[in-house]
Design an enzyme around this catalytic site. Sequence first.
Site, PDB file in Angstrom:
ATOM      1  NE  ARG A 141      -4.030  -1.906   2.119  1.00 22.94           N
ATOM      2  CZ  ARG A 141      -4.834  -2.346   3.063  1.00 22.94           C
ATOM      3  NH1 ARG A 141      -4.656  -1.952   4.317  1.00 22.94           N
ATOM      4  NH2 ARG A 141      -5.828  -3.163   2.779  1.00 22.94           N
ATOM      5  CB  CYS A 162     -19.960  -0.736  11.297  1.00 25.35           C
ATOM      6  SG  CYS A 162     -20.084  -0.770   9.497  1.00 25.35           S
ATOM      7  CE1 TYR A 206     -10.246 -10.086  -4.413  1.00 24.81           C
ATOM      8  CE2 TYR A 206      -8.456 -11.484  -5.188  1.00 24.81           C
ATOM      9  CZ  TYR A 206      -8.965 -10.603  -4.260  1.00 24.81           C
ATOM     10  OH  TYR A 206      -8.205 -10.240  -3.200  1.00 24.81           O
ATOM     11  CD  GLU A 236      -5.014  -7.706  -4.253  1.00 25.17           C
ATOM     12  OE1 GLU A 236      -5.725  -8.690  -3.934  1.00 25.17           O
ATOM     13  OE2 GLU A 236      -4.987  -6.654  -3.591  1.00 25.17           O
ATOM     14  CG  LEU A 249       1.532 -19.174   0.620  1.00 22.22           C
ATOM     15  CD1 LEU A 249       1.864 -18.208  -0.513  1.00 22.22           C
ATOM     16  CD2 LEU A 249       0.326 -18.648   1.386  1.00 22.22           C
ATOM     17  CG  ASP A 272     -12.525 -10.288  -1.031  1.00 18.63           C
ATOM     18  OD1 ASP A 272     -13.541  -9.669  -0.670  1.00 18.63           O
ATOM     19  OD2 ASP A 272     -11.425 -10.182  -0.436  1.00 18.63           O
ATOM     20  CB  THR A 312      -3.474 -16.656   1.563  1.00 19.90           C
ATOM     21  OG1 THR A 312      -3.232 -17.759   0.703  1.00 19.90           O
ATOM     22  CG2 THR A 312      -2.530 -16.737   2.730  1.00 19.90           C
TER      23      THR A 312
END
Length: 363
Positions: A33, A210, A128, A45, A88, A146, A51
């Site tokens: 990020r 929220c 996605y 991604e 993984l 997702d 995962t």
Amino acid sequence: MSAHPMLSPSQTTRFRRKLLEWFRANKRDLPWRKQKDWYPVYLAEIILQQTTVEQGLPYYRAFIRRFPHVSALAAADLQEVLKLWQGLGYYARARNMHKAAGILTDRYGGCFPQDYKQALALPGIGPYTAAAILSQAFNRVHAVVDGNVSRVITRLLALEDDIRRADTQKRIQHVAGLLISRKYPGDFNEAMMELGALVCTPRAPLCASCPVSRYCRARDLGKAAQIPYKSPAVPKRRQYHLVMIRERENRILLRQGNDHGLLAGMWGFPVRVVSGKELEQPGKIEQMAPDGLHTKKISPPMRHVYSHIDLKYRVVWLEERPENRDDDKKNLWLARHELEHYPIHKAHLKALHWLDQQMKEAD
Ligand code: ADE
Ligand code: SF4
């Protein structure tokens, strides 16, 4: 139709603003990020496809360190990529990622195609992942859906349809496309995923904190924890294996891709498929040892669950005499420390750990 059956256009605008404000103040400090280069986003991604962020993060760090650019990934040996991926699961992701890196390097000059259809055509990139990369790295307006986003949207709408159904997914995708911020599509997508991961959690959503609770129908109806509805899973296919660890002069036999298609390219020990009943009878298993092999020890039953297979197995530690050479070329006889250099799939890594324990006890 407005973005949300219950939201007017101005409410939709406020919803976006609230969500983005919350995201900017609360987002986790994740390495991809920091800058908006496509390659870190791409790596993240692919790794995060099946995962969680917590599980994926150490892998992301290892990959970006070893392959800082797409050309480094493309130039790497597939075995090395698989080795780094070890643990993984879903190894096709690693193989596809390596293949895509080659295409991106050779055909796209080391860039990522900004066209959605071209992105989708790359190996390992579905709707996605294409939406996630194009929105985050190039500010393209493609909505990510997702598991986290599905949960948020079904709750916002109090949609009680089975989320396994394709028509439900289509509806969710449609709503996501209406809701997404046109100005900040990447942040919006990440904000929805982040909201699902941190606040709108599966079992006990934190509705009281929220940022978009006032737009949430499930919360109004007191149904948040019951949504989304998901029909029971199809039972997984059961398989029973004997995992043969064959030892000869302190070396162990290793083979490539011995199991099922899921694991092609990975390494493991020879396997014998048995019935569930046979697996319960160590005495019988001992008699199954191939000619000339001596059974040193049989492990208790172990289990490993794949996406479609529920595997139960025992490790059979076998010793063979050096004169018993029947080798085919696919067999490697390796010292214990050499096994560390091969990507071995998880079920057989567990077998190896069991062996290590036995050897320690025998010392
Ligand atoms: N899961 C997959 N991609 C993600 C992202 N960019 N942020 C948070 N969670 C994610
Ligand atoms: Fe999820 Fe509750 Fe927020 Fe609705 S109010 S989006 S159920 S956390």
